[in-house]
Structure formats: C-alpha cells, structure tokens
Design a protein around this motif. Structure first.
Motif: not given
Lengths: 234, 234
Positions: B120, B186, B189-190, B194, B197-199, B201-202, B205-206, B209
């Motif tokens: 992953h 986090f 990221l939050l 930051w 943007g969203a991509e 950040a995702i 986060a992943l 994970r």
C-alpha cells in the motif's frame, strides 16, 4: 446472548461433504461452532448497520452503543476459539474434518475485524459530534457503500447457513461494486470544488476505507466457507 | 528462495515448553514452520523498509519492486499454511502441540497482511509519481513512523527466534510510540497552516494508517508467539 434463527440449528450439518460419515459427537461440536459463527455474522452486520445510522444522524448515544457492543463481538470471538480448541482436544479430528474445524478460527477472526470496523465508523462519527461527519456531498456515496457492506455481510450469514456456492461467488461482484464506489468517493473528495478542507476529506477517505475493509473481510470469510465445502480456494 | 541465518535453524526448538518431550518428527516439522515464519518476518520487514525508501525518494522502480515482491510473500504464506496442514495430517498432534502448530497459521496471516501494507505504501508513492507523496512538513513524522514500524518488525523476527518474553512485552510500548506519532501526524494534517489541500492530506492520513496497521499486526504476531510459549495471552 445468542439469538438463533430456527433454520440455523441444522444448517451446519451440510458444512462438510463428509459430515454424514462424521461421528455424532464431532458433528455436535461443529454445529456449535457454526451456530456461534452465524451469531457473530449477524452481530457484526447489525453493528455496521447501527454505526451507519448513527453516523448519518450524528447520534451520540447510538455511536456509544456500537462501541460498547463491540466487546460482545470480541467475547463471541473468544468463545469460537475456545470451542474450536475444545473440539480439537476432545475429538482429535483428522484430514478434512480437522481443516474444517480450524477454518472456524479464521472465519471468526475476519468477523471480529468487521466488528472493529463498525466501531471505527462510530468513533469517526463521535469525533465530529455534534457536527455531521458526512457532508451532503458525500451522503449518497457513503449510504451506497453502507448498503453494499450490509448486503455482503448478509450474504456471509447466508453462505454460512446454506453453503451456497453461487451466493458465495456473488460476493466477488459485490466487492467490485464497493471498489467502484470507493473510486467515486475519491473523485468527490479530490474534485476542484470540494469545499470542506482537509479534515472532512480525511474523514471521508477513512470512512470509505472502513466500509471497503469490512467488505473485504466479509468476502474472505465467505471464501473460507466455500473452501470448507469444496476444498478449493474461491 | 528463503535465505536463513544460521541461528534460526535451531531456534524453533525452544518454541514449546514441551518440545523436549516432543517426537522428533513433529519437532522437525515445527522447525520447518518456524523457519518459514522467520523468513516471512524478514521479508515483510525488508518490504516496508524498501517501500519507505521508495516513498521518500519517489523512486518508481523501487515502488514497482515492492509491489512485485509481495507475490513472494503471499507464496511464503501459502507455504506456511500448506506445511501446517501437512504437519497436522502427518503428526496428528494433540493439546499444546496442536495449538502450537495452528498458531503458525495465525502468525503467517498477520505477516502476510504486513506485506500488503508495505505494498500500500509503495502504491501511494506510485500514484503521486513523479511528485513526492510526502511533503516536507510530513517527512519527519513519516520517517519516525517508518522507523518504529521497522523496529517492531525486527523484534517480531527476534521474538520468533528467541521466544524472549521481555522483548515481546516491549512491542506494546513500541506500539504506544506509534500511536503518539499518529496523533502528531494528524495535528500537522489538521493544522490551520496545512498548505496542500485535500489530496495530500488524505495521502498523509492513509500513509499513517498503513504504518500503524503494520505495527498492529506485528504486535499481534509477537503476542501469538508469547501465547505459544507461556500459554497465556499477552
């Protein structure tokens, strides 16, 4: 703690092609393992259903209920493992019977993990309470993912009770539907007009991940049942 | 395919408190299962290490190498399962010995999943290629998570060869360190500043994970070994 549908009681008798030749005491132990697995499958399906409702309504008590009841699922998991080891000790099964009994451990592990993922959904909802964790733009795709997850979990319960291979084969195409929804979710999250910033995007991506993993484990569990019945990997 | 360190060859002899009383043929089969598990633990550690290097360097070939070699890890998993079932069929072990043999299946499942998580990480890196998936603000925390993941994976290999309970107990505190790093990730990221943007950040986060789950599965595998040795859940 375990409520059983009447048809479940005899259903596990079909779990092995050799079950007719099986000793009655081993058969009884296997029936009990099967009963516990069907109850677990029902419990994790209910957990994810409740978690989704709680998520979409930002319902704190319902979230806390899902989290609390995950302990019961873990306890069911412990009971399956214990029952499997008791069966192994008492019956000393061999060959296909042995493989059959051991597969119970692997199915239970998948089901327990599904319970954890329902708990993750509830926890994500709780972290944003009293706000909704799912903005309007994601409501449809998350609802669809939850519906696919629910359908797959329902089929695993059915596969466990009926050992229907056709049903088990459907699990793969249900899982493809989940992957397509996952792509759709990311298209929204990564679209130029996503208005909510990083936090909501991360929550959206993780929620998608919980539903997708829930489905993956369900498909795994279903394949294990097929393997039990046919001796071939799905 | 499996390169073994010399000390591994006899290490599995200590895997059960009853091993001295064990029949030689069962002992030999267990040694083989143990060898395969140690090789798997080394392979998944290497996979995550390579995935992290590839991620931080945006190295496409290295990413593809990690993804291709996950097939080898899956093949090792298959070999462990096969060997366990052969052992069960040939030796018909009972009681502690039986539990010991079956636990091999569960450890192998955790190790295989660790390999998937390395894959992953490589896939996340590949999706952003030729750009870096880890922006400068996340480089330190991701590097720390990778270091903890590597330390934990290394300990699982050691626990498998030494059955050292103290070492296994350390896995829990290593896992706490991972959770703290996850919180730190986090917070970045939050944070209000930051800039990506969203991509991004995702992805951040992943990635967090994947490292966290890698560590969770490693701790699980380590606990299974302890359970084998002591008969008590860690």
């Amino acid at each position: 703690m375990f409520t059983l549908r009447p048809n479940v009681v005899n259903a596990m008798e079909r779990l092995s092609p050799n079950i007719d030749a099986m000793r009655d005491d081993l058969k009884a132990d296997l029936l009990e393992v099967g009963r516990l697995l069907v109850s677990m499958a029902e419990a994790v399906r209910t957990a994810m259903r409740n978690a989704t409702d709680a998520l979409l309504a930002a319902d704190r008590e319902a979230c806390e209920g899902v989290i609390a009841r995950d302990q019961e699922i873990n306890e069911m998991h412990r009971q399956v493992d214990e029952r499997v080891y008791e069966t192994l000790a008492r019956q000393a099964p061999v060959a296909t019977d042995l493989r059959l009994v051991i597969t119970g451990i692997q199915i239970a592990a998948d089901l327990e993990r599904m319970g954890d993922l329902a708990e993750h959904v509830a926890k994500t909802a709780l972290r944003r309470y009293p706000a909704l964790a799912v903005p309007p733009e994601l409501r449809e795709v998350i609802t669809s993912m939850a519906a696919v997850a629910d359908r797959i979990a329902g089929k695993v319960g059915l596969v466990l009770t009926t050992q229907n291979e056709t049903l088990a084969a459907e699990l793969e195409s249900d899982d493809d539907a989940m992957d397509e929804l996952q792509r759709q979710l990311f298209r929204i999250l990564l679209g130029k007009d996503w208005p909510y910033g990083a936090e909501a995007a991360i929550d959206g991506a993780l929620l998608g991940r919980w539903y997708e993993r829930f489905a993956d484990h369900a498909v795994n569990a279903g394949n294990q049942v097929v393997y039990l019945v046919t001796g071939e990997s799905a």
